[in-house]
Design a protein around this motif. Structure first.
Motif, PDB file in Angstrom:
ATOM      1  N   ILE A 133       0.839  -1.204   0.000  1.00 48.63           N
ATOM      2  CA  ILE A 133       0.000   0.000   0.000  1.00 48.63           C
ATOM      3  C   ILE A 133       0.872   1.251   0.000  1.00 48.63           C
ATOM      4  O   ILE A 133       0.601   2.231  -0.713  1.00 48.63           O
ATOM      5  N   ILE A 134       1.936   1.224   0.802  1.00 47.54           N
ATOM      6  CA  ILE A 134       2.857   2.363   0.847  1.00 47.54           C
ATOM      7  C   ILE A 134       3.490   2.587  -0.530  1.00 47.54           C
ATOM      8  O   ILE A 134       3.579   3.731  -1.004  1.00 47.54           O
ATOM      9  N   ALA A 414      -5.364  10.539   1.240  1.00 47.24           N
ATOM     10  CA  ALA A 414      -6.500   9.743   1.707  1.00 47.24           C
ATOM     11  C   ALA A 414      -6.119   8.279   1.843  1.00 47.24           C
ATOM     12  O   ALA A 414      -6.536   7.597   2.788  1.00 47.24           O
ATOM     13  N   GLY A 415      -5.330   7.783   0.896  1.00 47.92           N
ATOM     14  CA  GLY A 415      -4.931   6.386   0.945  1.00 47.92           C
ATOM     15  C   GLY A 415      -4.201   6.035   2.224  1.00 47.92           C
ATOM     16  O   GLY A 415      -4.523   5.050   2.901  1.00 47.92           O
ATOM     17  N   PHE A 416      -3.228   6.857   2.610  1.00 49.94           N
ATOM     18  CA  PHE A 416      -2.475   6.593   3.837  1.00 49.94           C
ATOM     19  C   PHE A 416      -3.308   6.855   5.086  1.00 49.94           C
ATOM     20  O   PHE A 416      -3.275   6.091   6.056  1.00 49.94           O
ATOM     21  N   GLY A 417      -4.037   7.961   5.056  1.00 49.61           N
ATOM     22  CA  GLY A 417      -4.828   8.322   6.235  1.00 49.61           C
ATOM     23  C   GLY A 417      -5.852   7.267   6.590  1.00 49.61           C
ATOM     24  O   GLY A 417      -6.023   6.912   7.765  1.00 49.61           O
ATOM     25  N   ALA A 418      -6.530   6.711   5.580  1.00 45.38           N
ATOM     26  CA  ALA A 418      -7.579   5.721   5.836  1.00 45.38           C
ATOM     27  C   ALA A 418      -7.020   4.332   6.091  1.00 45.38           C
ATOM     28  O   ALA A 418      -7.547   3.580   6.913  1.00 45.38           O
ATOM     29  N   ALA A 419      -5.940   3.960   5.403  1.00 43.28           N
ATOM     30  CA  ALA A 419      -5.379   2.618   5.565  1.00 43.28           C
ATOM     31  C   ALA A 419      -4.689   2.447   6.913  1.00 43.28           C
ATOM     32  O   ALA A 419      -4.817   1.402   7.564  1.00 43.28           O
ATOM     33  N   ALA A 446      -7.689   1.282   2.439  1.00 39.10           N
ATOM     34  CA  ALA A 446      -7.075   1.535   1.133  1.00 39.10           C
ATOM     35  C   ALA A 446      -8.044   1.229  -0.005  1.00 39.10           C
ATOM     36  O   ALA A 446      -8.156   1.996  -0.971  1.00 39.10           O
ATOM     37  N   ALA A 447      -8.762   0.102   0.106  1.00 37.04           N
ATOM     38  CA  ALA A 447      -9.679  -0.299  -0.967  1.00 37.04           C
ATOM     39  C   ALA A 447     -10.829   0.689  -1.141  1.00 37.04           C
ATOM     40  O   ALA A 447     -11.227   1.008  -2.274  1.00 37.04           O
ATOM     41  N   PRO A 466     -15.403   8.267   3.943  1.00 33.23           N
ATOM     42  CA  PRO A 466     -15.971   6.912   4.052  1.00 33.23           C
ATOM     43  C   PRO A 466     -14.900   5.859   4.324  1.00 33.23           C
ATOM     44  O   PRO A 466     -15.150   4.879   5.038  1.00 33.23           O
ATOM     45  N   ALA A 467     -13.709   6.042   3.760  1.00 32.95           N
ATOM     46  CA  ALA A 467     -12.647   5.049   3.946  1.00 32.95           C
ATOM     47  C   ALA A 467     -12.142   5.039   5.385  1.00 32.95           C
ATOM     48  O   ALA A 467     -11.922   3.967   5.971  1.00 32.95           O
TER      49      ALA A 467
END
Length: 503
Positions: A133-134, A414-419, A446-447, A466-467
């Motif tokens: 993910i990173i 958003a990807g990092f914050g939510a994952a 992430a998804a 939402p994530a």
């Protein structure tokens, strides 16, 4: 190519030479993989604070946020408030605990290794999934920095976009390759000071040029009164150079803007500064320094955008160039060169940190974990350096596709914050998180970011919201359903003693 502006070129050259010199000096103190990834955990509070927020701010502060303020007026305040709250809470509730735990948990050097130790994941699935993910989101993030660098060099020197992006990539890679985490952190201090100087000087000089606050507000009102109304949407048509009032800046828009603050809990390059500070006792002073820098810088960026609305009789075709254009207009070339170097500083201070995190993940979490567990420190450091180059090449290719700086940053943020954000918070306060709960939180966060973005951000709601909520729900729910896989008492006992080290 037009004649290059000699004063600006000279200023840039001196600045870049200084960054490379710092990298060379730090090379002598980078001997182990711990030195390369976390600087041996010896940052003082000033360095940790300025490095954390200079590396966070990137081109979105001097290009993206100023451009948003230019197009939306005072409604840019919603993002600023959200970011300020998120920054404070991350220093207050994450920094000391993460610093203490990662050192005690097998000297974890990355967020992925923290997850593996915290949840005693012998399968290493958590480590590998979080590392992937990173890699995905940071490659996008680095590409946003190269796009910003391309915009800067193209605007200032008239260099065509591909060449400008290539120059940005080469400069950033050079000192990161040489000096690792210490070079990145110390250059971030210089870059952070330069950025805040620019975000104080340029808007104040521009404000004087337009006649002060009264003339500023009356001039903005003449362009479009809604720009001065907090809670009223404003549209900007770059083709016609006209602003137009929209409907109310409703709850969804306010939540989406303020939700940027949630990202701070899960950004690996910021969390690395928490992990690399000399001791938890220095967190409180670092928090005060960081908050001061952030508030002054973001308010300066807002003022740049507002001044630009009035200063330029001919509206800008690209709002994200308002800082660059205002600087060139109100300052002499020598002083302007220093201020424009601040934009380069903003870009470099984030891209270098992101390259280092990607290199750290590839080296520590994938290569040493899955390929060669017996690799020496010298081998790992050189592998890390080579992977910095490889990552930069991929980001360079992506950057050539173009795109909005703020848009690219927003997606990766958003990807990092939510994952990672919900899991980091919950795992530092609740012993009951299981590795299944952790994995559910990471993957779902992430998804959902990717899915929400792909279906066109329904309702105009920023994908972070939402994530982040989904991940925050699934971490405890799945953990409660899988209590038979709880980490041992030894893995969670440290949480009981955290209160004694929090600032």
């Amino acid at each position: 190519m037009p004649d290059l502006p000699i004063p600006t070129l000279a200023t840039f050259a001196v600045y870049l030479a200084g960054m490379l010199a710092i990298g060379i000096i730090c090379y002598r103190n980078t001997n182990t993989i711990s030195d390369f990834i976390l600087g041996g955990r010896r940052l003082n509070s000033l360095t940790a604070a300025l490095s954390a927020h200079a590396s966070d701010s990137s081109g979105w502060l001097l290009l993206g946020l100023t451009g948003w303020a230019y197009t939306s007026g005072l409604d840019a305040l919603w993002m600023i408030v959200g970011l300020a709250i998120g920054i404070y809470l991350s220093w207050k509730f994450v920094a000391a605990r993460l610093r203490t735990y990662t050192e005690q948990a097998g000297d974890a050097l990355t967020i992925s290794s923290y997850f593996e130790h915290r949840f005693e994941d012998d399968s290493r699935v958590l480590r590998v999934v979080s590392a992937i993910i990173i890699l995905i989101f940071y490659t996008l993030y680095v590409s946003s920095g190269l796009v910003a660098g391309g915009l800067l060099f193209g605007e200032v020197f008239g260099i065509e976009f591909v060449t400008a992006v290539a120059v940005s990539a080469i400069v950033i890679v050079a000192y990161t390759f040489i000096g690792g985490f210490l070079a990145v952190s110390y250059t971030d201090v210089v870059q952070g000071l330069l950025m805040v100087l620019a975000l104080v000087a340029v808007p104040l000089i521009g404000l004087y040029a337009v006649g002060g606050f009264d003339a500023l507000f009356s001039g903005i009102e003449a362009k479009e009164p809604a720009l001065l109304t907090l809670g009223r949407q404003t549209g900007y048509d770059a083709a016609t150079g006209a602003w137009s009032a929209g409907g109310a800046f409703g709850l969804v828009s306010i939540v989406s803007s303020m939700a940027w603050g949630l990202g701070y809990f899960g950004q690996p390059h910021i969390l690395a500064r928490f992990m690399g500070i000399r001791s938890a006792a220095q967190i409180k002073s670092a928090r005060r320094i960081g908050m001061t820098w952030v508030i002054v810088s973001m308010l300066g960026a807002l003022l740049v955008g507002l001044v630009g609305i009035v200063f330029f009789e001919q509206p800008l075709g690209d709002p994200e160039k308002v800082f660059v254009n205002l600087t060139e207009a109100v300052l002499n070339p020598w002083i302007g060169g220093i201020m424009l170097a601040a934009v380069l500083a903003a870009i470099m201070s984030t891209a270098d940190s992101q390259l280092l995190v990607v290199s750290s993940v590839l080296t520590e979490d994938l290569y040493r974990t899955l390929v060669n567990s017996k690799a020496s420190d010298a081998q790992l450091v050189w592998i890390g350096r080579l992977l910095i180059v490889a990552t930069a090449i991929v980001a360079f290719v992506l950057a050539l596709q173009g795109g909005s700086v703020l848009g690219l940053v927003g997606y990766a943020w958003a990807g990092f914050g939510a994952a990672f954000g919900p899991l980091i918070l919950i795992s530092l306060y609740w012993k009951g998180v299981t590795r299944h709960g952790a994995l559910a939180g990471i993957v779902s966060g992430a998804a959902m970011v990717v899915l929400w973005k792909q279906i066109g951000t329904p309702f105009g709601l920023y994908e972070m919201v939402p994530a982040f909520v989904l991940s925050a729900v699934l971490v405890p729910v799945v953990s409660l359903m899988t209590q038979t896989t709880l980490p041992s008492a030894a893995a969670t006992a440290r949480i009981d003693g955290f209160e004694a080290v929090e600032g």
